[in-house]
Each structure stands twice: as structure tokens, then as C-alpha cells.
Design a protein around this motif. Structure first.
Motif, PDB file in Angstrom:
ATOM      1  N   ALA A   1     -90.850  96.141 -34.378  1.00  0.00           N
ATOM      2  CA  ALA A   1     -89.586  96.949 -34.220  1.00  0.00           C
ATOM      3  C   ALA A   1     -88.381  96.541 -34.876  1.00  0.00           C
ATOM      4  CB  ALA A   1     -89.469  96.922 -32.721  1.00  0.00           C
ATOM      5  N   ARG A   2     -88.143  95.338 -35.051  1.00  0.00           N
ATOM      6  CA  ARG A   2     -86.887  94.964 -36.035  1.00  0.00           C
ATOM      7  C   ARG A   2     -87.231  95.166 -37.215  1.00  0.00           C
ATOM      8  NH1 ARG A   2     -83.516  92.029 -32.823  1.00  0.00           N
ATOM      9  NH2 ARG A   2     -84.394  90.951 -30.856  1.00  0.00           N
ATOM     10  N   ARG A   3     -88.431  95.159 -37.815  1.00  0.00           N
ATOM     11  CA  ARG A   3     -88.597  95.494 -39.361  1.00  0.00           C
ATOM     12  C   ARG A   3     -88.454  97.033 -39.441  1.00  0.00           C
ATOM     13  NH1 ARG A   3     -92.736  92.732 -39.540  1.00  0.00           N
ATOM     14  NH2 ARG A   3     -94.312  94.431 -39.117  1.00  0.00           N
ATOM     15  N   ILE A   4     -88.811  97.794 -38.446  1.00  0.00           N
ATOM     16  CA  ILE A   4     -88.643  99.158 -38.414  1.00  0.00           C
ATOM     17  C   ILE A   4     -87.166  99.609 -38.285  1.00  0.00           C
ATOM     18  CG2 ILE A   4     -88.892 101.148 -37.328  1.00  0.00           C
ATOM     19  CD1 ILE A   4     -91.827 100.317 -36.617  1.00  0.00           C
ATOM     20  N   LEU A   5     -86.385  98.965 -37.551  1.00  0.00           N
ATOM     21  CA  LEU A   5     -84.963  99.124 -37.428  1.00  0.00           C
ATOM     22  C   LEU A   5     -84.171  98.722 -38.532  1.00  0.00           C
ATOM     23  CD1 LEU A   5     -84.230  98.156 -33.828  1.00  0.00           C
ATOM     24  CD2 LEU A   5     -84.330 100.254 -34.620  1.00  0.00           C
ATOM     25  N   ASP A   6     -84.600  97.808 -39.274  1.00  0.00           N
ATOM     26  CA  ASP A   6     -84.025  97.387 -40.761  1.00  0.00           C
ATOM     27  C   ASP A   6     -84.172  98.323 -41.733  1.00  0.00           C
ATOM     28  OD1 ASP A   6     -82.907  95.078 -39.153  1.00  0.00           O
ATOM     29  OD2 ASP A   6     -84.340  93.705 -39.880  1.00  0.00           O
ATOM     30  N   ALA A   7     -85.501  98.799 -41.985  1.00  0.00           N
ATOM     31  CA  ALA A   7     -86.098  99.644 -42.876  1.00  0.00           C
ATOM     32  C   ALA A   7     -85.241 100.899 -42.810  1.00  0.00           C
ATOM     33  CB  ALA A   7     -87.479  99.724 -43.005  1.00  0.00           C
ATOM     34  N   LEU A   8     -85.241 101.482 -41.381  1.00  0.00           N
ATOM     35  CA  LEU A   8     -84.498 102.644 -41.229  1.00  0.00           C
ATOM     36  C   LEU A   8     -82.966 102.757 -41.419  1.00  0.00           C
ATOM     37  CD1 LEU A   8     -86.408 103.966 -38.113  1.00  0.00           C
ATOM     38  CD2 LEU A   8     -86.716 104.660 -40.614  1.00  0.00           C
ATOM     39  N   ALA A   9     -82.205 101.572 -41.348  1.00  0.00           N
ATOM     40  CA  ALA A   9     -80.791 101.358 -41.602  1.00  0.00           C
ATOM     41  C   ALA A   9     -80.555 101.672 -42.830  1.00  0.00           C
ATOM     42  CB  ALA A   9     -80.643 100.121 -41.050  1.00  0.00           C
ATOM     43  N   GLU A  10     -81.412 101.262 -43.894  1.00  0.00           N
ATOM     44  CA  GLU A  10     -80.848 101.623 -45.264  1.00  0.00           C
ATOM     45  C   GLU A  10     -80.900 102.947 -45.636  1.00  0.00           C
ATOM     46  OE1 GLU A  10     -84.041  99.700 -47.687  1.00  0.00           O
ATOM     47  OE2 GLU A  10     -83.868  97.643 -46.727  1.00  0.00           O
ATOM     48  N   GLN A  11     -79.633 103.099 -46.286  1.00  0.00           N
ATOM     49  CA  GLN A  11     -79.185 104.599 -46.518  1.00  0.00           C
ATOM     50  C   GLN A  11     -80.201 105.032 -47.675  1.00  0.00           C
ATOM     51  OE1 GLN A  11     -75.213 104.744 -47.658  1.00  0.00           O
ATOM     52  NE2 GLN A  11     -74.529 105.081 -45.257  1.00  0.00           N
ATOM     53  N   VAL A  12     -80.532 106.386 -47.674  1.00  0.00           N
ATOM     54  CA  VAL A  12     -81.211 107.219 -48.628  1.00  0.00           C
ATOM     55  C   VAL A  12     -80.342 108.364 -49.006  1.00  0.00           C
ATOM     56  CG1 VAL A  12     -82.406 108.540 -46.881  1.00  0.00           C
ATOM     57  CG2 VAL A  12     -83.434 108.046 -49.208  1.00  0.00           C
ATOM     58  N   SER A  13     -80.545 108.657 -50.369  1.00  0.00           N
ATOM     59  CA  SER A  13     -79.855 109.518 -51.129  1.00  0.00           C
ATOM     60  C   SER A  13     -80.652 111.054 -51.117  1.00  0.00           C
ATOM     61  CB  SER A  13     -79.320 109.554 -52.554  1.00  0.00           C
ATOM     62  OG  SER A  13     -78.827 110.632 -53.082  1.00  0.00           O
ATOM     63  N   ILE A  14     -80.199 112.024 -50.361  1.00  0.00           N
ATOM     64  CA  ILE A  14     -80.984 113.390 -50.242  1.00  0.00           C
ATOM     65  C   ILE A  14     -79.972 114.496 -50.311  1.00  0.00           C
ATOM     66  CG2 ILE A  14     -82.144 114.966 -48.577  1.00  0.00           C
ATOM     67  CD1 ILE A  14     -82.897 112.492 -46.807  1.00  0.00           C
TER      68      ILE A  14
END
Length: 638
Positions: free
Chosen positions: A561-574
Motif C-alpha cells: 500500500a505504501r509503494r502504491i501511494l508513493d507511485a501515485l504521488a509522482e506527477q504525470v504530464s497529460i
């Protein structure tokens, strides 16, 4: 002493007949004074014969044809007995029997012989149509030859019949009896059926032949031949009675009373009869010339020749018809073969013929188009080497199942490979024809179902996956969860992570739904990267996702769950916008069979995470009892 179990005791009636025959014949041969008593014994035995024949005729389950025959024999026995009584009363058998007595006795016996001959003549043959005509011609040919032999015996040495009326009558009776015995034997040999069992038939034929011999010699006796003649007459009478009793006893097991053998395809007896008549004619002409006996031989030879000509003409007709039918059958077979080859050669479906070991014995031309292999090169190779299946044991199992005895055939879908390496789905229908002499193999019909299978797989994928992200949907998630329910392990725990994106509505409202959809795709990709291949990531709908972790611990689930939260927190350019996907995750850990309960707990945990003022973004509900929250561990340390 009682009889042994399992063995029948000797029949008293049959034993009495055998003993009586031995004693009577021996007495006549040894003591001339017993000749008078022999006539009385002969009458008694004739009556016993009639009574035994009636017993046979009245047995239950006897065939109708056999019943009629043995009833006729019973009447014949009575007529023989009356004839012997008349001869006994008039001094028959003495030096000079009176002509009326001799005529009357002979007449009664002649009527009995005629009845016996009629019973043999009208006995039904188990053949119909032209086969019956051919059989009758064969029997008639042989019987004419026997009649010629009887005519030869009937005539005197000078070539003419006896002038004495009594001698002529006695000789005619002897000939008639011999011919009847011969007729019965010939009919049995040629037609394969008789109204008596084999044992009874042997005794019956012997009795008739011995009786015929006595009539041939009854008026040519010398003084020292009387005992022999009387002994032969007694033997004939006893043999007939023994035949009736043997028939009765053998019908215990053969209830119908019939003898039936396979009818031979052809008989050599008519050809033997032709040769015998020719030899008799040559011998007679050489010895006496054209006497009355010689003309009788000529007449018999001509009759035999005519019968053989008629029989051969029928045979030629049958052969011509058979050849015509054979030509028509061969023509139809050729047409069927051409039609079959045309259908097979131009069919898009593949037909293989393999033996029980799986070796290809025939491959239709469709193999070239379907799998890129020359059909001639496939012959002699294992079927797995021809199809190149993705799962070779599946092909072996297909053959094993169809050989095991499925009458309706076995249908399977096989993933095979083309010569160019591409994969194709084939639907196989295997039919067992190993017991068919014309095939002697397993027929496998295969058709290409690649497009249908791909469409089916596509429809199933669409039914079980989210069309936007490609993740499994709730239906596939439940299916995989149920798979673990079927094989639970007490020490194994599963974790359900339910996450919901924070402020996702604002993204849709401010940046548009297209940006929101692309963000969901990014979230799905990052979720896949954060879990193991054995885990399942599914989209429930909207911005809700579920992660099912198989065989994990609470600490492992929290780390994921922490790994998922960290991965989703990274911004992405759309589309030129910098977007980040923050989420709240509810974690529930417990036994796999509690999937629905874990999903509900994860949903509660997710809402707890959203309301958590610390902003950790995660709330854990543990059912294993092996995990302590960080806040509790901090409190314990202080």
C-alpha cells in the motif's frame, strides 16, 4: 449303488432293446429251433418301434416337421407289424409260403415303405426360390443314380426282371427301402437338415439298409441261409426301435429333434452320380448289351444328363446375374469413390486417418492450406509431428479417449502451429473405426476455428475486463477469489486493498474527462508495477480500484500500500497539465475464504483513511493478530 452326481443313469428301455437284440440274434444263429420264436419277437419289436415313435412325436417343444415325420414312422411301424403278423399266421418264412399270404404281407410292408418315402419326400427344406430348385435337382440327380443301381440289382443275371411275382415284389420292396435310406442320407448331406438327431439317423439308416438286404434275398434262400436272414430281420427291427429311443433321449438337450448343419456352398455328389451312371452304362453294355436292364441304364443315364444340363443352365444363369450385379456394384463403388475423393480433395476441412499408435496413414489435401504441409509427407509421421500442437498431451488424450470406446466420437479444440510458426485453433472430431475392416483406424476431422476462437476470447476478455484500463473487472475479480476458496490453506492469508483517488472529480471538472480517463490509465499501469504477477489488480468503476494480494502478511500488504501511494504521488504530464493522483487506501488482511468480508472491511478502511487527520492515506484492518500499528508501537516505546 446310486448313480454318481452329475451323470445320467443308463436308460432301461434302451438297455432292454440292446440286450434283447443280442440275445434274440444269438439264439437264432445258434439254435434253429428258435426261428419260430424269432417271428414273434420281430412282431413285438415292430410294435415297440411304433410306440417309441409316437412317444417322440408327442414330446413337447418338438419341431412341427419332426413331429409329422415321427408320426408317419409310427404308422409305418404298425404296418410292418401287421405285415409280419400276416406272414406269421400264413406260414411266411417257411419253405413254401402261399402267394396270397406273401402278396398281402408284402402289400402292407410296401404301404409302410411308401409312407416312409413320402415323409422323406415332403420334409421341408430350409431354402427358398431358385436355391430350392437347385437343391431338388441335385438330390434328383443323385437319386436317379441310386435308382439305376437298384435296377441293376433288381434284374436277373440274364438282364430281365424276375418273372416270379413274389420275388419281384420282395425285390422291389428291398429296392424301395434302400432308396429311401439313400434319399434320407443324400437330402441330409446336400440340404444340411434332417428330422432326426445324428445318433438316431445312423441307427435308422442302418436298420432300413439291413431290412432292404433281407428283402433282396428273401426268395433266393438256401436252407443254410435261413438263420442268417432271420437274424438280419431281427437286427433291422431292433435298430429301428433303438433309433426311436435314441431320438427320444437326445431330445432332452435338443428339444426340436432336428439336425441342422451349415449347408455347403456346393455338393460334389451330383458329379459323382454322373460318373457312376456312365460307368454303370458302359459296364452293362459290355456285359449284356441292350437288354431290359441295359435299356434301363440308358434311360437313367439320359435322365441324369438332362438333370445335370438343367442344373448347369441354372448355374450359368446365376453366374451371369452375379456378374451383372457385380459389375453394377463395382460401377456404383467407383462412383462413390470418385464422389468421396472429390468431396475430400476440395473440402476446406482436414481429414486425417491414424492408427491406434497415432501414426498418420492418410491426410487430405486440405493439410497444405491449413498447416502448410504436404499431405504425402504427413503419411507415416506421428500426428503430433503433423499438427505441432501447443499441448502434445492433449492430442494423446484425444486418441486415448476415442479408442477407449466412445461411440459418438470425441470433440476437442487444439492449439496447433502452421509451418510458418503462426498459431491456429482447430476443432477436432475423432471417431473410432478400428473395428471397421474397411477403415481400420481413427478418423479425425479438423476445421479451422481460429477466428471464432479469437472472437470468443475477445468477447470473454471484454466481459471480464475494464475497457478503459484493461484491468480485470468485478466479475473476474470474484472468479479469481472463488478459485482460492475452492482450495483454501489454513496458514495462508490474503489481503484486499481498496483505493479511491482523492479530488478526482476536480480533475474531470477542471481539465476535462479526457484527461481524467488518461489519468485512470496511468493509475492502472502504476498499480500493475507495484504488485507481483500472482496478484490481481481490478477496477470496480469510476476511480475505485481493488488489489488482491495472494499469500501475504499484514506487513507485506502495508508495504505494498505504501509503494502504491508513493507511485501515485509522482506527477504525470497529460496534455500539458502536471497531474498527480493522490489516493486513500483501505487494507484488510485475513483468510481467503472471507473475501467478501475483507472487501467490506477494506471499504470501511478506505473511508477511515480519507477522514484520517494525519494524512497517511491508509487505514489497516487486520484479522491475523500478528501485526501492531505504528501508533501502538510508539505508545509502547514511551
Amino acid at each position: 449303488m446310486p448313480a454318481r452326481p452329475g451323470r445320467r443313469s443308463a436308460d432301461p428301455v434302451l438297455a432292454a432293446l440292446v440286450v434283447g437284440a443280442v440275445v434274440s440274434i444269438a439264439a437264432v444263429l445258434v439254435a434253429p429251433a428258435a426261428l419260430a420264436a424269432a417271428d414273434v419277437v420281430k412282431v413285438v419289436v415292430r410294435l415297440v418301434f411304433a410306440w417309441l415313435c409316437w412317444q417322440v412325436a408327442t414330446r413337447p417343444q418338438i419341431a412341427l416337421a419332426a413331429r409329422r415325420f415321427w408320426r408317419t414312422l409310427a404308422v409305418t411301424g404298425l404296418l410292418f407289424a401287421l405285415g409280419n403278423v400276416l406272414g406269421l399266421a400264413g406260414g411266411f418264412g417257411r419253405a413254401s409260403p402261399s402267394a396270397p399270404i406273401l402278396f398281402g404281407s408284402s402289400a402292407l410292408i410296401a404301404v409302410g415303405v411308401a409312407l416312409l418315402g413320402w415323409a422323406m419326400l415332403v420334409y421341408p427344406l430350409d431354402v427358398v426360390g431358385l436355391a430350392r430348385v437347385r437343391l431338388r435337382l441335385d438330390v434328383a440327380t443323385v437319386m436317379v443314380a441310386f435308382a439305376m443301381l437298384a435296377w441293376h440289382v433288381l434284374c436277373e443275371p440274364d438282364g430281365y426282371p424276375p418273372s416270379h411275382i413274389g420275388q419281384l415284389a420282395a425285390t422291389l420292396l428291398g429296392c424301395a427301402m434302400a432308396l429311401i435310406a439313400a434319399f434320407g442320407a443324400v437330402k441330409l448331406l446336400i440340404s444340411g437338415s434332417a428330422p432326426f438327431t445324428t445318433g438316431a439317423g445312423v441307427a435308422l439308416g442302418a436298420g432300413v439298409l439291413i431290412g432292404a438286404w433281407t428283402y433282396f434275398n428273401v426268395l433266393n434262400l438256401r436252407a443254410d441261409d435261413v438263420q442268417t436272414l432271420r437274424a438280419a430281420q431281427l437286427a433291422s427291427a431292433f435298430l429301428l426301435a433303438v433309433a426311436a429311443r435314441v431320438q427320444y433321449l437326445q431330445m432332452r438337450t435338443r428339444h426340436s429333434g432336428l439336425t441342422a448343419h451349415p449347408r455347403p456352398a456346393y455338393s460334389r455328389l451330383p458329379y459323382v452320380a454322373v460318373a457312376v451312371t456312365q460307368l454303370l452304362l458302359v459296364f452293362e453294355l459290355w456285359q449284356e448289351g441292350l437288354t431290359v436292364r441295359g435299356w434301363g441304364m440308358v434311360l437313367g443315364t439320359v435322365t441324369v444328363a438332362l438333370l445335370v444340363m438343367i442344373r448347369q443352365n441354372l448355374a450359368f444363369t446365376d453366374n451371369a446375374r452375379l456378374l451383372r450385379d457385380l459389375d453394377e456394384s463395382m460401377l456404383q463403388l467407383r462412383h462413390h469413390e470418385q464422389r468421396f475423393r472429390s468431396l475430400v480433395q476440395h473440402a476446406s476441412d482436414l481429414t486425417l486417418l491414424v492408427d491406434a499408435q497415432g501414426t498418420v496413414r492418410y491426410a487430405s489435401p486440405a493439410l497444405q492450406d491449413l498447416l502448410g504441409m504436404d499431405p504425402e509427407q504427413a503419411v507415416g509421421r506421428p500426428i503430433a509431428g503433423v499438427l505441432r500442437p501447443d499441448d502434445a498431451p492433449a492430442v494423446e488424450q484425444l486418441l486415448a479417449d476415442v479408442i477407449a470406446g466412445s461411440d459418438e466420437g470425441v470433440r476437442r479444440q487444439l492449439l496447433v502451429h502452421h509451418a510458418d510458426g503462426s498459431a491456429r485453433w482447430l476443432e477436432a472430431l475423432a471417431t473410432n473405426r478400428l473395428d471397421d475392416a474397411g477403415v481400420s483406424g481413427v478418423i479425425i476431422n479438423l476445421r479451422d476455428v481460429t477466428e471464432a476462437r479469437n472472437m470468443q476470447d475477445q468477447l470473454r476478455h471484454e466481459a471480464t475486463h475494464d475497457h478503459l484500463t484493461g484491468l480485470p473487472n468485478r466479475a473476474l475479480l470474484d472468479e479469481r477469489a472463488q478459485r482460492f476458496l475452492q482450495d483454501p490453506e489454513p496458514t495462508r492469508h490474503e489481503a484486499v486493498l481498496l483505493l479511491d483517488l482523492d479530488d478526482f472529480k476536480a480533475v474531470n471538472d477542471e481539465l476535462g474527462h479526457q484527461v481524467g480517463d488518461q489519468l485512470l490509465v496511468v493509475v492502472a499501469d502504476r498499480l500493475r508495477q507495484c504488485v507481483r504477477p500472482t496478484d490481481t489488480v481490478a477496477r470496480l468503476g469510476g476511480d475505485e480500484f481493488v488489489v488482491l494480494l495472494i499469500g501475504t502478511t499484514t506487513a507485506g500488504a502495508v508495504a505494498t500500500a505504501r509503494r502504491i501511494l508513493d507511485a501515485l504521488a509522482e506527477q504525470v504530464s497529460i496534455e500539458g497539465h502536471q497531474v498527480s493522483a493522490r489516493a486513500s487506501i483501505g487494507v484488510a488482511v485475513g483468510a481467503g475464504e472471507q473475501f467478501d468480508a475483507l472487501l467490506r472491511d477494506a471499504d470501511l478502511g478506505m473511508y477511515q483513511a480519507k477522514r484520517d487527520p494525519t494524512g497517511e492515506g491508509m487505514h489497516v484492518i487486520d484479522h491475523t493478530g500478528n501485526w501492531t500499528p505504528p501508533s501502538a508501537r510508539a505508545a509502547e516505546s514511551t
